[in-house]
Design an enzyme around this catalytic site. Structure first.
Site, PDB file in Angstrom:
ATOM      1  N   ASP A 326       0.839  -1.195   0.101  1.00 48.36           N
ATOM      2  CA  ASP A 326      -0.175   0.064   0.026  1.00 48.36           C
ATOM      3  C   ASP A 326       0.969   1.304  -0.012  1.00 48.36           C
ATOM      4  OD1 ASP A 326      -2.433   1.605   0.388  1.00 48.36           O
ATOM      5  OD2 ASP A 326      -1.944   1.744   2.318  1.00 48.36           O
ATOM      6  N   ASP A 522      -1.437  -0.794   6.001  1.00 44.57           N
ATOM      7  CA  ASP A 522      -1.730  -0.426   7.317  1.00 44.57           C
ATOM      8  C   ASP A 522      -3.258  -0.129   7.683  1.00 44.57           C
ATOM      9  OD1 ASP A 522      -2.001   2.111   6.047  1.00 44.57           O
ATOM     10  OD2 ASP A 522      -1.240   3.100   7.734  1.00 44.57           O
ATOM     11  N   ASP A 526      -6.810  -2.373   3.768  1.00 44.41           N
ATOM     12  CA  ASP A 526      -5.748  -3.201   3.354  1.00 44.41           C
ATOM     13  C   ASP A 526      -6.012  -4.770   4.114  1.00 44.41           C
ATOM     14  OD1 ASP A 526      -4.368  -1.304   2.049  1.00 44.41           O
ATOM     15  OD2 ASP A 526      -3.363  -0.815   3.975  1.00 44.41           O
TER      16      ASP A 526
END
Length: 798
Positions: A326, A522, A526
């Site tokens: 990410d 995080d 996700d």
């Protein structure tokens, strides 16, 4: 007042009690077999051979039953693992009366199982945070009346009211008023966005502004957030059980052992000789060495702030070749930082920041927190605001030192003046959010904010490639342009922007078909991708608890470089496990040949096997040591690095003077251009050049030893020389202009090239030093402002 949130029903969490029961049973088994062995030895030494035999029989039988169950479970999964040889050895010792050998094997089997359980144990992943955030109720408007109903009773076409701070219950379209939304739970992006009437809105998003209405376009079950929860559950359920390293080697070791034992029996006619072969063939190097190396790796990683929840995760991390990440909160800091302050003519940037910071002190907004933090970092004296008015989606208005100061997004953007147009253009080019600052209804400045790249990110990705990762991919919910900019800076192999949680899961599954894949993130958005990946890694220090619960590995410190540490530890632990297993099995094969010739009795063979175990376990314990040499910094050098890093932050704030002077040269024909040039020259001679000369004369020589050579800083020294050259050139132009009283037309082109060139060179040089040298100091990643000059991040609303 927020709508009441009734308890949500959900599938029960994973049965944590099973993990605890298994751990308790294996500890009891180890204690029982060890007690039986020791009691038998004591009885034998006391001359009670019969009692000793029964003690050893009890220990052997206590291991046979669970070992048989483990073997049956492996066979049901289509794997004939190490447990089969152990069962044959245990049963064989009982049949031929070699009870001491059986007790020794029982202890080894129990020890290996306990170590393996310690390596495989993981926390339950019940997606608690996802379920807690899930919308449970909705406010439905019926005429002039608003009623609170369970979210699952919302029907398509219902008109819903979403109050400040509430979660959008279902997918739909905005009606009635512009909405200011926090979409971080779905996109991961920290800056809030503004959606107009008629725009679509997804469930799970938080209302960061005033109340607005949504026309439901789907039921709760059909909406976005329910899909996220389903994806996370499905991805977690679909993960296949990890094939243990020991089982992979046992696939060929098992038939070899059975073949040798059978041949020894046929050749000698003695079943004792076959049992002796099986005893030394008992795969203790596999049962013990591999788990010891893995557990040692887990221990080593935990000391660095990396919690690896299972030995299987460590094994898989050690053989991964694809990394998916990410952006926000993983590659970037995950929170905005002030990157530039532009002001109206004759106003000081520090004073504008002080006014904005004073007014924003009581605001919880993410941009307000960044402005206040920057003001405090610069040591500005903030005044206590009075009559504070928070306008959701617009900003803050407050009394500061007798003036009315407003910070945020005004009803009308002040783009009618040259400096304001410059602010808008720079924000657009740099992908930054703007917080306008007004005093007594007059715009006085613009503060530009971006989400900065983590200082450790470039170095960490280089280390990850060196560790064996061949494909690095970024998945982000952010827009395409800033995402590709980050990908270009970091040299990523692929960038996928504007990704929904479902898109991320699909991308992970596609990559998993090609190679063992690691996913790092995080946020709540996700969590499904982390659960779907072969290995999920959560930035757990500030990340959402859902991502931590869905991950196999959690980085408990807010440092991306710990991921590279974890990869190196995983590679080394797996390599040592393989070495230990191969060495142990080679010694076992030699002992099997000796036993097949009748030169080893079962009990003697069991003792020999214990010796082999000691050797391979000692080798496996090497995984406790550091995986490689890190640059060791003397304390004085580390303090020097931190001091020069702090100076970078101060100097970076003044770099805008170079671009401002160039702007004056292109737009002004009066004394303002000459005055701007004087300010630049003063900055260069009084502040910048002393800093660069200090680095050259003190910092770089101090870094030569930890970096291994003075050549490590040679390219930076060449950059210092170019900075000196351009500074002298600008000084020469200033001297000529002072003589004539103005900057002549024939000077302007070269001055512009020098100013813009020096500005770009300094930004690049600062970043190179921060990424290559300053990251060596332990706490540099705790100060993301050092990387604020990175181009990054999309639009946001205040």
């Amino acid at each position: 007042m927020n709508a009441p949130q009734p308890k949500a029903t959900s599938c029960p969490p994973r049965p944590v009690w099973r993990h605890r029961l298994r751990s308790s049973f294996e500890s009891t088994l180890l204690a029982g077999t060890a007690t039986a062995l020791v009691a038998g030895v004591i009885a034998w030494l006391a001359g009670a051979q019969s009692v000793a035999g029964w003690c050893w029989i009890a220990g052997t039988v206590s291991a046979v039953v669970p070992a048989t169950a483990w073997m049956a479970a492996a066979l049901r999964r289509g794997r004939a693992g190490v447990d089969l040889i152990a069962v044959l050895s245990l049963v064989g010792t009982l049949l031929v009366g070699e009870y001491l050998a059986g007790a020794l094997i029982a202890v080894m089997v129990a020890t290996g199982r306990a170590l393996d359980a310690a390596a495989q144990r993981r926390a339950a992943r019940d997606l608690t945070a996802l379920l807690e955030h899930a919308p449970r109720s909705a406010r439905r408007r019926a005429g002039d009346r608003v009623e609170v109903i369970p979210a699952d009773e919302v029907a398509v076409g219902d008109l819903l009211v979403v109050g400040p701070g509430e979660v959008v219950p279902v997918d739909g379209r905005i009606e009635g008023a512009v909405a200011v939304l926090d979409e971080s739970v779905l996109t991961g992006e920290p800056l809030q966005v503004e959606r107009a009437v008629g725009d679509s809105v997804r469930s799970g998003i938080v209302n960061a502004g005033t109340a607005f209405e949504v026309r439901a376009g789907a039921t709760a079950e059909q909406s976005t957030y329910a899909g996220i929860v389903r994806l996370a559950r499905q991805a977690g359920a679909e993960n296949a059980p990890v094939v243990r390293l020991a089982d992979r080697y046992a696939a060929w070791f098992l038939p070899v052992a059975l073949l040798v034992a059978g041949a020894a029996w046929l050749a000698s006619g003695s079943p004792v000789r076959a049992v002796a072969v099986l005893v030394v063939a008992t795969p203790c190097p596999l049962l013990l060495a591999a788990p010891v190396a893995i557990v040692s790796g887990l221990s080593r990683a935990s000391r660095l702030g990396v919690v690896i929840r299972s030995g299987g995760a460590l094994e898989n991390l050690g053989r991964a070749t694809t990394l998916m990440m990410d952006k926000t909160g993983t590659l970037t800091a995950g929170r905005p930082a002030v990157v530039e302050i532009l002001t109206a003519p004759d106003l000081d940037a520090g004073e504008v920041l002080r006014l904005a910071g004073s007014a924003d002190q009581l605001s919880p907004h993410v941009l307000a927190e960044a402005i206040v933090a920057e003001a405090r970092r610069r040591g500005l004296p903030l005044a206590l605001p009075t009559d504070v008015v928070e306008r959701p989606g617009r900003g803050v208005s407050a009394g500061v030192d007798g003036h009315r100061v407003e910070v945020g997004r005004p009803a009308r953007t002040p783009s009618g003046t040259a400096w304001a147009r410059t602010a808008v253009n720079r924000a657009s080019l740099d992908g930054a959010a703007i917080a306008w600052v007004s005093m007594d209804d007059a715009a006085v400045g613009a503060i530009l904010l971006r989400d900065p790249l983590r200082r450790h990110a470039p170095r960490t990705l280089r280390r990850l490639r060196a560790a064996g990762l061949t494909r690095l991919i970024m998945l982000t919910g952010d827009r395409l342009e800033p995402a590709h900019e980050i990908g270009s800076v970091l040299g990523l192999d692929d960038v996928k922007a504007e990704q929904s949680p479902a898109d991320k899961v699909g991308a992970v599954r596609t990559e998993e078909q090609r190679a063992v894949t690691v996913m790092v993130g995080d946020g709540v958005n996700d969590a499904p991708a982390l659960a779907a990946a072969t290995v999920g890694v959560a930035m757990g220090a500030r990340g959402a608890s859902a991502s931590s619960e869905a991950a196999d590995i959690v980085l408990t410190t807010d440092r991306l470089d710990r991921l590279a540490d974890a990869m190196e530890i995983a590679r080394r632990s797996r390599r040592i496990a393989v070495q230990s297993a191969v060495a142990g099995m080679s010694l076992s094969l030699l002992a099997m040949a000796i036993a097949a010739l009748g030169l080893l009795a079962p009990a003697t063979g069991a003792l020999l096997q214990e010796g082999i175990d000691v050797v391979v376990i000692l080798n496996a314990l090497r995984a406790l040591r550091s995986p490689g040499k890190q640059a060791e910094l003397p304390a004085d050098t580390e303090r020097m690095l931190l001091r020069f890093a702090a100076e970078h932050d101060e100097l970076r704030d003044a770099l805008a003077q170079l671009r401002d002077a160039a702007d004056h040269l292109t737009t002004s024909r009066d004394d303002s251009a000459l005055e701007a040039l004087r300010r630049v020259h003063t900055f260069l001679t009084d502040r910048l050049l002393p800093h660069e000369h200090g680095e050259e004369s003190r910092l770089y020589p101090a870094l030569a030893m930890p970096l291994g050579s003075a050549e490590a800083t040679a390219t930076m020294s060449r950059t210092h020389a170019e900075i000196d050259r351009l500074a002298i050139r600008i000084g020469t132009h200033l001297a000529l202009a002072e003589t004539s009283g103005e900057v002549s037309a024939d000077q302007r082109a070269d001055l512009l090239a020098s100013l813009y060139g020096l500005h770009a060179l300094l930004r690049l040089h600062f970043l190179q030093e921060e990424e290559n040298y300053f990251v060596l100091a332990d706490d540099t990643d705790a100060h993301p402002t050092g990387a604020r000059a990175q181009q990054n991040h999309g639009d946001g609303a205040r």
